[in-house]
Write a protein that holds these residues in place. Structure first.
Motif, PDB file in Angstrom:
ATOM      1  N   VAL A   1       0.847  -1.208   0.000  1.00 61.72           N
ATOM      2  CA  VAL A   1       0.000   0.000   0.000  1.00 61.72           C
ATOM      3  C   VAL A   1       0.877   1.251   0.000  1.00 61.72           C
ATOM      4  CG1 VAL A   1      -1.722   1.322   1.305  1.00 61.72           C
ATOM      5  CG2 VAL A   1      -1.967  -1.153   1.072  1.00 61.72           C
ATOM      6  N   ILE A   2       1.955   1.221   0.766  1.00 64.62           N
ATOM      7  CA  ILE A   2       2.857   2.386   0.827  1.00 64.62           C
ATOM      8  C   ILE A   2       3.419   2.682  -0.567  1.00 64.62           C
ATOM      9  CG2 ILE A   2       5.074   3.194   1.786  1.00 64.62           C
ATOM     10  CD1 ILE A   2       2.473   3.101   3.683  1.00 64.62           C
ATOM     11  N   GLU A   3       3.760   1.630  -1.303  1.00 61.44           N
ATOM     12  CA  GLU A   3       4.273   1.781  -2.676  1.00 61.44           C
ATOM     13  C   GLU A   3       3.204   2.443  -3.568  1.00 61.44           C
ATOM     14  OE1 GLU A   3       7.338   0.693  -3.712  1.00 61.44           O
ATOM     15  OE2 GLU A   3       6.984   1.280  -5.806  1.00 61.44           O
ATOM     16  N   MET A   4       1.963   1.983  -3.424  1.00 61.15           N
ATOM     17  CA  MET A   4       0.881   2.544  -4.253  1.00 61.15           C
ATOM     18  C   MET A   4       0.613   4.008  -3.881  1.00 61.15           C
ATOM     19  SD  MET A   4      -1.792  -0.604  -4.774  1.00 61.15           S
ATOM     20  CE  MET A   4      -1.740  -1.523  -3.262  1.00 61.15           C
ATOM     21  N   MET A   5       0.701   4.307  -2.579  1.00 59.12           N
ATOM     22  CA  MET A   5       0.438   5.679  -2.120  1.00 59.12           C
ATOM     23  C   MET A   5       1.589   6.632  -2.476  1.00 59.12           C
ATOM     24  SD  MET A   5      -2.550   5.929  -0.507  1.00 59.12           S
ATOM     25  CE  MET A   5      -2.365   7.368   0.512  1.00 59.12           C
ATOM     26  N   ALA A   6       2.719   6.065  -2.833  1.00 62.49           N
ATOM     27  CA  ALA A   6       3.863   6.904  -3.234  1.00 62.49           C
ATOM     28  C   ALA A   6       3.750   7.327  -4.698  1.00 62.49           C
ATOM     29  CB  ALA A   6       5.165   6.148  -2.993  1.00 62.49           C
ATOM     30  N   ASP A   7       2.818   6.732  -5.421  1.00 59.36           N
ATOM     31  CA  ASP A   7       2.603   7.061  -6.837  1.00 59.36           C
ATOM     32  C   ASP A   7       1.898   8.424  -6.914  1.00 59.36           C
ATOM     33  OD1 ASP A   7       1.512   7.321  -9.378  1.00 59.36           O
ATOM     34  OD2 ASP A   7       1.126   5.177  -9.589  1.00 59.36           O
ATOM     35  N   ALA A   8       2.569   9.391  -7.501  1.00 58.58           N
ATOM     36  CA  ALA A   8       2.045  10.765  -7.522  1.00 58.58           C
ATOM     37  C   ALA A   8       0.669  10.855  -8.187  1.00 58.58           C
ATOM     38  CB  ALA A   8       3.030  11.688  -8.233  1.00 58.58           C
ATOM     39  N   GLU A   9       0.402   9.975  -9.151  1.00 61.60           N
ATOM     40  CA  GLU A   9      -0.891  10.017  -9.836  1.00 61.60           C
ATOM     41  C   GLU A   9      -2.043   9.651  -8.885  1.00 61.60           C
ATOM     42  OE1 GLU A   9      -1.341   7.281 -13.089  1.00 61.60           O
ATOM     43  OE2 GLU A   9      -2.917   8.478 -14.007  1.00 61.60           O
ATOM     44  N   VAL A  10      -1.755   8.773  -7.944  1.00 64.10           N
ATOM     45  CA  VAL A  10      -2.804   8.308  -7.024  1.00 64.10           C
ATOM     46  C   VAL A  10      -3.231   9.423  -6.069  1.00 64.10           C
ATOM     47  CG1 VAL A  10      -3.269   6.711  -5.102  1.00 64.10           C
ATOM     48  CG2 VAL A  10      -2.147   5.880  -7.182  1.00 64.10           C
ATOM     49  N   THR A  11      -2.260  10.220  -5.605  1.00 60.94           N
ATOM     50  CA  THR A  11      -2.579  11.190  -4.548  1.00 60.94           C
ATOM     51  C   THR A  11      -2.664  12.637  -5.062  1.00 60.94           C
ATOM     52  OG1 THR A  11      -0.227  11.318  -4.014  1.00 60.94           O
ATOM     53  CG2 THR A  11      -1.566   9.813  -2.684  1.00 60.94           C
ATOM     54  N   GLN A  12      -2.556  12.823  -6.390  1.00 58.50           N
ATOM     55  CA  GLN A  12      -2.455  14.202  -6.896  1.00 58.50           C
ATOM     56  C   GLN A  12      -3.660  15.077  -6.541  1.00 58.50           C
ATOM     57  OE1 GLN A  12      -2.255  14.363 -11.202  1.00 58.50           O
ATOM     58  NE2 GLN A  12      -3.640  12.635 -11.438  1.00 58.50           N
ATOM     59  N   TYR A  13      -4.844  14.465  -6.391  1.00 59.27           N
ATOM     60  CA  TYR A  13      -6.024  15.277  -6.086  1.00 59.27           C
ATOM     61  C   TYR A  13      -6.478  15.130  -4.636  1.00 59.27           C
ATOM     62  CZ  TYR A  13      -6.037  15.411 -11.157  1.00 59.27           C
ATOM     63  OH  TYR A  13      -5.673  15.572 -12.473  1.00 59.27           O
ATOM     64  N   LEU A  14      -5.538  14.784  -3.761  1.00 60.70           N
ATOM     65  CA  LEU A  14      -5.892  14.579  -2.356  1.00 60.70           C
ATOM     66  C   LEU A  14      -5.261  15.621  -1.444  1.00 60.70           C
ATOM     67  CD1 LEU A  14      -5.578  10.694  -2.051  1.00 60.70           C
ATOM     68  CD2 LEU A  14      -7.622  12.043  -2.493  1.00 60.70           C
ATOM     69  N   THR A  15      -4.723  16.680  -1.996  1.00 61.58           N
ATOM     70  CA  THR A  15      -4.023  17.731  -1.241  1.00 61.58           C
ATOM     71  C   THR A  15      -2.854  17.184  -0.435  1.00 61.58           C
ATOM     72  OG1 THR A  15      -5.378  17.699   0.772  1.00 61.58           O
ATOM     73  CG2 THR A  15      -6.182  19.061  -1.034  1.00 61.58           C
ATOM     74  N   MET A  16      -2.277  16.060  -0.884  1.00 62.27           N
ATOM     75  CA  MET A  16      -1.107  15.503  -0.188  1.00 62.27           C
ATOM     76  C   MET A  16       0.143  15.868  -0.977  1.00 62.27           C
ATOM     77  SD  MET A  16      -2.323  11.621   0.571  1.00 62.27           S
ATOM     78  CE  MET A  16      -0.765  11.087   1.269  1.00 62.27           C
ATOM     79  N   VAL A  17       1.160  16.354  -0.298  1.00 60.54           N
ATOM     80  CA  VAL A  17       2.422  16.568  -0.998  1.00 60.54           C
ATOM     81  C   VAL A  17       3.479  15.589  -0.481  1.00 60.54           C
ATOM     82  CG1 VAL A  17       2.076  18.979  -1.630  1.00 60.54           C
ATOM     83  CG2 VAL A  17       3.000  18.419   0.624  1.00 60.54           C
ATOM     84  N   ASN A  18       3.041  14.728   0.430  1.00 55.82           N
ATOM     85  CA  ASN A  18       3.973  13.759   1.015  1.00 55.82           C
ATOM     86  C   ASN A  18       3.568  12.335   0.649  1.00 55.82           C
ATOM     87  OD1 ASN A  18       1.573  13.966   2.642  1.00 55.82           O
ATOM     88  ND2 ASN A  18       2.597  12.651   4.089  1.00 55.82           N
ATOM     89  N   SER A  19       4.426  11.388   0.953  1.00 61.62           N
ATOM     90  CA  SER A  19       4.097   9.961   0.848  1.00 61.62           C
ATOM     91  C   SER A  19       4.038   9.384   2.247  1.00 61.62           C
ATOM     92  CB  SER A  19       5.200   9.213   0.105  1.00 61.62           C
ATOM     93  OG  SER A  19       5.057   9.361  -1.256  1.00 61.62           O
ATOM     94  N   PRO A  20       2.963   8.715   2.594  1.00 62.72           N
ATOM     95  CA  PRO A  20       2.898   8.145   3.941  1.00 62.72           C
ATOM     96  C   PRO A  20       3.834   6.947   4.099  1.00 62.72           C
ATOM     97  CG  PRO A  20       0.956   7.539   2.685  1.00 62.72           C
ATOM     98  CD  PRO A  20       1.751   8.460   1.822  1.00 62.72           C
ATOM     99  N   THR A  21       4.224   6.699   5.324  1.00 62.19           N
ATOM    100  CA  THR A  21       5.036   5.515   5.644  1.00 62.19           C
ATOM    101  C   THR A  21       4.136   4.476   6.329  1.00 62.19           C
ATOM    102  OG1 THR A  21       5.528   6.347   7.842  1.00 62.19           O
ATOM    103  CG2 THR A  21       7.061   6.971   6.071  1.00 62.19           C
TER     104      THR A  21
END
Ligand SMILES: CC(C)(COP(=O)(O)OP(=O)(O)OC[C@H]1O[C@@H](n2cnc3c(N)ncnc32)[C@H](O)[C@@H]1OP(=O)(O)O)[C@@H](O)C(=O)NCCC(=O)NCCS
Length: 215
Positions: free
Chosen positions: A30-50
Motif C-alpha cells: 500500500v505504501i508503494e501505491m500511495m507513493a505514486d504521484a498520480e494516485v494522490t495528486q487530487y488529495l491535497t497531499m504533498v507527502n508519501s505516507p510511511t
C-alpha cells in the motif's frame, strides 16, 4: 470508527465496503501505491505516507467517534481503497471522502457503486440531511461518480491548490436528502444552482440503495 459491511454489485462483481485490519493498510504494498504521484495528486497531499503513518492513521480512525471509514474490496481482492463520511453535525451533515489506491481498479464503476451504498448508509443509519465534498477540477472520474448519485455543484474555491505545476480550482459539491429537501433548502436556492435533476438522482440513488445494498 468503521462502518457496517455493505455489498453492492458492479459490472465486474461485488463491491464490498467493510472494516479492515491495520495490517491491510500499513504494509509495503500500500505504501508503494500511495507513493505514486498520480494516485494522490487530487488529495491535497504533498507527502508519501510511511507504514508508521498508516498505523497511526488506523489507530486514530478506530477511536474516531465522528468519522466512519470503510475499506473497499472487489470480490475477493485485497484492500484496494478506503472511503469515509466525516460527520460534521450529527443527524444533519457530513463530508465524504474516497480513494482507490490500487490503480488496477480504476474505471470499473467502483466509486459510482460505492457512492450509492455510502449515501444509502448516510440516510438509513445516520439520518443525514446533507453531504458535502470537494473535487479538483481535473478529477473528472471523481466528479462524475459523485454527480451520478445526486451531488451538485454549489461553487468553487479558485486556485485552491498548486498541483503538478499549476493552480487548480476545487469544485464544491453537495448532496441533499430529497426527504428533507424543503427543510435543508428553506433559506432559498441561489439562482445559478440547478437542483431538480440532482434531487431526482438522489431519490433514485436511495431507491437503488434500498433494493440493491446488502448488509
Ligand atoms: C477518482 C476515482 C475516485 C474514480 O473512481 P472510479 O471507481 O475509477 O470511478 P468510476 O469507475 O465509478 O467512474 C465514474 C465515471 O468517471 C469516468 N472516469 C473515471 N476515471 C476517469 C478519468 N481518470 N478520466 C476521465 N473519466 C474518468 C468513468 O468512465 C465513469 O464515467 P461514466 O459514468 O460516464 O461511465 C479514483 O480514480 C480514485 O480513487 N483516484 C485517486 C483518489 C481520488 O482522486 N479520490 C477522489 C478525491 S475527490
Amino acid at each position: 470508527m468503521f462502518g457496517k459491511k455493505m455489498m453492492i454489485e458492479c459490472k465486474d462483481g461485488i463491491v464490498q465496503l467493510k472494516p479492515f485490519q491495520m495490517e491491510e493498510i500499513a504494509n509495503a504494498k500500500v505504501i508503494e501505491m500511495m507513493a505514486d504521484a498520480e494516485v494522490t495528486q487530487y488529495l491535497t497531499m504533498v507527502n508519501s505516507p510511511t507504514i508508521e503513518d498508516k498505523e497511526d492513521w488506523w489507530k486514530k480512525t478506530r477511536k474516531e467517534k465522528n468519522t466512519i471509514v470503510w475499506g473497499i474490496y472487489l470480490n475477493d481482492s485485497e484492500l484496494l481503497g478506503v472511503t469515509s463520511l466525516e460527520i460534521t453535525s450529527p443527524n444533519h451533515s457530513a463530508e465524504s471522502g474516497f480513494l482507490i489506491f490500487n490503480k488496477k481498479y480504476w474505471k470499473k464503476g467502483i466509486a459510482s457503486r460505492s457512492h450509492i451504498a455510502r449515501t444509502f448508509y448516510a440516510t438509513h443509519f445516520l439520518n443525514l440531511k446533507t453531504i458535502i465534498s470537494g473535487v479538483f477540477s481535473p478529477n473528472i472520474g471523481s466528479f462524475k461518480a459523485l454527480q451520478s448519485v445526486g451531488y451538485f455543484v454549489t461553487g468553487y474555491r479558485l486556485g485552491s491548490h498548486y498541483i503538478n505545476g499549476k493552480f487548480k480550482n476545487i469544485i464544491n459539491l453537495q448532496w441533499v436528502n430529497p426527504k428533507y429537501a424543503d427543510l435543508v433548502l428553506e433559506d432559498g436556492i441561489p439562482k445559478d444552482i440547478v437542483l431538480d435533476s440532482a434531487l431526482n438522482l438522489a431519490k433514485r440513488t436511495l431507491e437503488i440503495g434500498e433494493n440493491e445494498v446488502v448488509f
